[in-house]
Design a protein around this motif. Structure first.
Motif, PDB file in Angstrom:
ATOM      1  N   THR B  29       1.202  -1.226  -0.045  1.00  0.00           N
ATOM      2  CA  THR B  29       0.038  -0.439  -0.062  1.00  0.00           C
ATOM      3  C   THR B  29       0.526   1.585   0.277  1.00  0.00           C
ATOM      4  O   THR B  29       2.153   1.597   0.267  1.00  0.00           O
ATOM      5  N   ARG B  31       2.094   4.923   1.393  1.00  0.00           N
ATOM      6  CA  ARG B  31       2.178   5.495   2.526  1.00  0.00           C
ATOM      7  C   ARG B  31       3.425   5.996   2.573  1.00  0.00           C
ATOM      8  O   ARG B  31       4.266   6.353   3.019  1.00  0.00           O
ATOM      9  N   ASP B  38       1.503  -3.172   4.738  1.00  0.00           N
ATOM     10  CA  ASP B  38       0.206  -3.494   5.819  1.00  0.00           C
ATOM     11  C   ASP B  38      -0.825  -3.814   5.643  1.00  0.00           C
ATOM     12  O   ASP B  38      -1.241  -4.300   4.494  1.00  0.00           O
ATOM     13  N   GLU B  39      -1.750  -3.910   6.755  1.00  0.00           N
ATOM     14  CA  GLU B  39      -3.116  -4.406   6.137  1.00  0.00           C
ATOM     15  C   GLU B  39      -4.126  -4.151   4.847  1.00  0.00           C
ATOM     16  O   GLU B  39      -3.966  -2.516   4.880  1.00  0.00           O
ATOM     17  N   VAL B  40      -4.501  -4.708   4.099  1.00  0.00           N
ATOM     18  CA  VAL B  40      -5.161  -4.394   3.312  1.00  0.00           C
ATOM     19  C   VAL B  40      -7.009  -5.095   3.218  1.00  0.00           C
ATOM     20  O   VAL B  40      -6.810  -6.239   3.087  1.00  0.00           O
ATOM     21  N   GLU B  41      -8.121  -4.386   2.503  1.00  0.00           N
ATOM     22  CA  GLU B  41      -8.721  -4.756   2.389  1.00  0.00           C
ATOM     23  C   GLU B  41      -9.658  -5.299   1.428  1.00  0.00           C
ATOM     24  O   GLU B  41     -10.482  -5.872   1.089  1.00  0.00           O
ATOM     25  N   SER B  42      -9.298  -3.846   0.387  1.00  0.00           N
ATOM     26  CA  SER B  42      -9.714  -3.959  -0.772  1.00  0.00           C
ATOM     27  C   SER B  42      -8.470  -3.428  -2.087  1.00  0.00           C
ATOM     28  O   SER B  42      -7.586  -3.087  -1.718  1.00  0.00           O
ATOM     29  N   ARG B  44      -8.836  -0.738  -3.797  1.00  0.00           N
ATOM     30  CA  ARG B  44      -7.790   0.839  -3.348  1.00  0.00           C
ATOM     31  C   ARG B  44      -7.261   0.712  -2.884  1.00  0.00           C
ATOM     32  O   ARG B  44      -6.460   1.600  -2.887  1.00  0.00           O
ATOM     33  N   ASP B  45      -6.459   0.140  -1.404  1.00  0.00           N
ATOM     34  CA  ASP B  45      -5.577  -0.130  -1.021  1.00  0.00           C
ATOM     35  C   ASP B  45      -4.735  -0.363  -1.391  1.00  0.00           C
ATOM     36  O   ASP B  45      -2.993  -0.275  -0.775  1.00  0.00           O
TER      37      ASP B  45
END
Lengths: 266, 649
Positions: B29, B31, B38-42, B44-45
């Motif tokens: 992701t 940043r 890092d934790e990604v959910e979709s 889009r991340d």
């Protein structure tokens, strides 16, 4: 445990807090230990701490003295020797006590000229030509760096002293803390000048966490290589004067930073 | 299994399927100006449309102009952060009044995770760390997290500016070590499920047959990536080259530039050095011990009481490079470098490891002989980092600053002369202490008060408890020396680790008909085990010679260094020697023994380095090709010949 037995041979270890030329921010860090403050007050006997109590006993004796501030006047020069004589363990806290602090910027200039420029009645000002760290005057048993010092490091110093262990205050670079936090290097990824690679850890790499370069308030780390950092800053376009100013902030009088700033600037 | 195709629009379904399998998805992701993990959910991340430009000490994101989700080269993070966290609690203790301290292992987070976007070089790095953390004495924390991780790899079809995995043989093709392997194309992903766990995830996805063209295009992409690496490194014979060129002028040149900040070791996906940190409550009743990332560029890495083996930046840089590219192979069976280029990009001083290696090859001296590549030796199970309570049953004052403690050995098992235990007091710390005797359910340690930990240990009384770990390390090779004359050469506290061996030999005169003890102490008052020295002197087949550095009036024994005792007929033909003492003393003792005809293979020395974990997991006891707490502390001198007494090791 033998190590925690007070040298003065009376109950809890006796703590004194003294200040020289400083802003009081470092000693107030002790009051900032909110959750541990009561336990601390129970574990040590606070004998002399003018910020906290009007019951003073500057004569000691002490088992541990926290000394804030730089030696900036003749009275302070006398005081630092007197305090040293009253305690077996003298800990200098903060950039002023360990490196001279921001007021040591006058060491690079003519202090009388400064006094005349700043004060309406310079004749009322009595000061030494240089503001210097405690270690230039007396033996210091331990130093806590920072402007201000870190609460966690102060607690560790006190707890370690009580338990009889070596305080865990690593002399590594700020980069180590920055990387452990998983932060992105501001110098590599954004070209932001950063003193992290030559600066003593302890702050938790707080400035890079807010996308700023480290400005070295903990002073030089162990085995620093400031000229290699200057070379990098110079390749990134910084002038010698800019580099000298960067090294010359809160801990500019600390040996390696002082030497590098003098190599680069006036 | 045939490879299948996942359309780009369905990437979210892959993340969904991974999450539906109960796993948190950790992936790339953007940043703070970099691709981090890092934790990604979709989707889009993910860093969709982002690439990067990298140079030594420089990293910048750039827009790619397409929709690639994995179109970047590796950034500052690696998966190490999730398998071997930068800070982690190891254990906690609570003191019970006058009783046994309660010590409890901190349980690692074992929640299942999927690592999305793992590159071939990163899989190689995981394999390297598997060897470190699981190969010998296994770290149960690492093992738990490793077992709970599903690896979704993405093959590289574009090389980064600083990549050189083609040189190190660690990419860009993903060979093994992944559950699912993706290869990204403009319109989607070629997917290959390699394990049951991977197939289970794939089963939930709207994939279509890939067809030969897509497969061929992916192959071509990986080949092109291999051909287009931004860097290369000639890795042939590196361990020998590096150890043959320890005085190469390039080391000094790089020391001028190196900041010794530790950024390289922190971003390196294989560097594994750690230290411990104790946090204690103000009342001293509760403590938590944490493991924290450390670096060989730090001052404490190679420090022990009274010695700093790598005081300069030059020696630290040389240690890093000779370990990474050299001695790693003897320690773990592979090189420590996977060609990812992170140490180059994230070095604030812009030092390029590939350039350094090339420069070291210029005008290089011939390679040095190096030990063969070897995986870590097998080791006992259990948590090697967790102390067990032990009780002091006796205390004897040997000299004004030396105490012998007898401990109830409990379930330590056999502890052999030459081995050591980690003795610790919660809240104070741990120290490696050799056994000085024992048997019959007890173990003895003779401890000199030289610092906070040893001071606290020396102050213990019978009935007190402490924490012990071990036994660790190698033993004096008594079995192999049966029938031969054996010399035990000790300096100072070095007599303690030898005492058990001397006792064992004197107890078996048929096997050890000729045992000669040579012992040097600072002063007569510093001599250890006085009664025993006398008793040994009287034993048939045994001789004891003692010398002191400084003698007060009235001393009529030898004065001078212990090596003077080894002159003129003191060394019988066919003898072997066990040597323990300060390193300088051992150096001269070895010289005298060699001069007296004892071959280096038959001289055994006990080394001391910074043994923090003692289990081969923390990297602190590096000694050239060896980890002292794992491969020593007792070494045949012949193995150390090349580096013994050299600065920096």
């Amino acid at each position: 445990m033998t190590a925690s037995e007070p040298e003065s041979g009376r109950g809890r270890p006796r703590l004194g807090v003294f200040k020289l030329a400083s802003c009081d921010g470092c000693q107030l860090t002790l009051l900032d230990c909110e959750d541990e403050l009561l336990a601390l007050a129970g574990a040590v006997e606070i004998v002399h701490f003018p910020e906290v109590s009007s019951r003073l006993a500057a004569e000691g004796p002490f088992d541990l003295v926290l000394l804030e501030g730089s030696v900036s006047t003749e009275e302070q020069r006398e005081l630092v020797h007197a305090v040293r004589a009253r305690t077996p363990r003298l800990v200098a806290i903060g950039a002023c006590a360990t490196a001279g602090g921001i007021q040591a910027l006058r060491n690079f200039a003519d202090h009388e000229e400064y006094v005349r420029a700043v004060y309406a009645r310079p004749e009322y000002v009595s000061t030494l030509a240089a503001a210097t760290p405690a270690s230039e005057h007396v033996r210091v048993d331990f130093e806590l760096r920072g402007c201000p010092i870190d609460r966690g490091q102060l607690l560790e110093l006190l707890v370690a002293t009580l338990l009889g262990r070596k305080p865990q205050v690593p002399d590594e670079s700020v980069c180590m803390e920055c990387k452990r936090r998983g932060q992105v290097c501001v110098m590599v990824a954004r070209g932001e000048p950063c003193l992290g690679p030559v600066t003593h850890a302890g702050c938790g790499a707080i400035c890079p966490a807010y996308a700023r370069g480290c400005y070295g308030c903990f002073g030089p780390k162990e085995s620093p290589n400031p000229s290699a950092l200057s070379a990098r800053l110079s390749r990134d376009g910084a002038s010698d004067d800019e580099i000298a100013r960067r090294f010359r902030v809160f801990t500019g009088w600390a040996g390696p930073f002082r030497e590098e700033s003098l190599r680069r600037g006036r | 299994m045939a490879e299948v195709f996942l359309p780009r629009e369905a990437l979210g379904e892959l993340l969904g399927a991974l999450r539906a399998s109960g796993r948190a998805v950790i992936g790339p992701t953007v940043r703070d100006g970099a691709v981090v993990y890092d934790e990604v959910e979709s989707p889009r991340d993910l860093p969709v449309g982002w690439g990067d430009e990298q140079a030594p000490g420089r990293y910048r994101l750039r827009r790619r102009g397409d929709e690639r989700a994995f179109g970047y080269a590796v950034g500052p993070h690696s998966w190490k952060r999730f398998l071997f966290p930068a800070r982690e609690a190891l254990w906690r203790s609570e003191s019970a009044d006058g009783g046994v301290p309660r010590i409890e292992a901190a349980s690692p987070d074992a929640s299942p995770r999927a690592f999305l976007g793992v590159r071939a070089c990163e899989i190689a790095a995981m394999d390297v760390q598997d060897r470190v953390f699981l190969g010998g004495r296994a770290d149960p924390r690492y093992a738990t997290r490793r077992a709970a991780a599903l690896v979704v790899a993405v093959q590289c079809t574009e090389a980064g500016d600083l990549c050189f995995c083609a040189s190190t043989g660690t990419g860009p093709r993903v060979e093994g070590g992944a559950d699912l392997v993706l290869t990204e194309a403009d319109d989607g992903f070629l997917v290959d499920a390699r394990t049951d766990a991977g197939r289970a995830v794939l089963g939930a996805l709207p994939v279509v047959p890939a067809g030969p063209e897509r497969v061929a295009a992916a192959e071509a992409g990986v080949r092109a990536c291999a051909a287009g690496m931004g860097r290369s490194m000639d890795v042939r014979g590196l361990p020998g080259l590096l150890f043959g060129n320890l005085d190469h002028p390039r080391w000094e040149a790089v020391a001028e530039r190196c900041l010794s900040c530790g950024a390289c070791t922190s971003v390196c996906p294989t560097c594994f050095c750690s230290t411990t940190e104790t946090s204690s409550t103000v009342d001293g009743a509760r403590h938590e011990v944490l493991r924290v990332w450390d670096s060989c560029f730090g001052s404490e890495h190679a420090q022990i009481h009274g010695a700093d083996f790598r005081p300069t930046i030059g020696l630290r840089y040389r240690q890093w490079l000779t370990h990474k590219l050299g001695s790693w192979t003897a320690q773990f069976g592979v090189s420590g470098c996977v060609g990812c280029g992170r140490c180059v990009a994230w070095c604030p001083a812009e030092i390029d490891l590939t350039e350094e290696v090339a420069a070291l090859r210029e005008g290089a001296d011939p390679p040095a002989p190096v030990p063969a590549a070897a995986p870590p030796p097998p080791a006992p199970g259990g948590d090697p980092l967790l102390p067990h309570p032990a009780r002091v049953t006796a205390r004897r004052v040997e000299t004004p600053d030396v105490v012998t403690l007898t401990l109830d050995a409990g379930d330590l098992g056999d502890v052999l002369p030459g081995q050591f235990l980690m003795l610790g007091l919660p809240g104070i710390g741990e120290a490696p202490i050799s056994v000085s005797g024992g048997g019959g359910g007890v173990v003895e340690h003779t401890i000199r008060d030289v610092g906070a930990v040893t001071r606290a240990l020396c102050a213990l009384s019978p009935g007190d408890h402490l924490g012990v770990r071990g036994p660790f390390g190698t033993a004096w090779p008594l079995e192999a020396l049966r029938g031969r004359p054996v010399l035990a050469v000790a300096g100072g506290i070095g007599l303690a680790p030898l005492r058990g061996a001397i006792r064992a030999m004197l107890a078996a005169p048929a096997d050890f008909p000729d045992v000669r003890v040579f012992y040097g102490a600072r002063t007569p008052g510093d001599r250890l085990f006085l009664d025993e020295l006398d008793a040994w002197t009287g034993r048939p087949g045994a001789t004891v010679a003692v010398t002191v550095d400084h003698a007060p009036p009235g001393w009529d024994g030898h004065v001078g260094v212990v090596t003077r005792l080894l002159r003129g007929g003191a060394i019988p033909a066919g003898a072997a020697a066990l040597v323990c003492g300060p390193e300088t003393m051992m150096r001269y003792a070895v010289e005298a023994l060699r001069a007296g005809g004892v071959p280096e293979e038959d001289i055994f020395v006990s080394m001391e380095r910074n043994m923090r974990c003692a289990a081969g997991l923390c990297g602190r006891c590096q000694y050239a090709h060896w980890l002292v707490s794992r491969d020593g502390a007792v070494f045949p001198f012949a193995r150390l010949r090349e580096v013994f007494g050299r600065d920096g090791f």
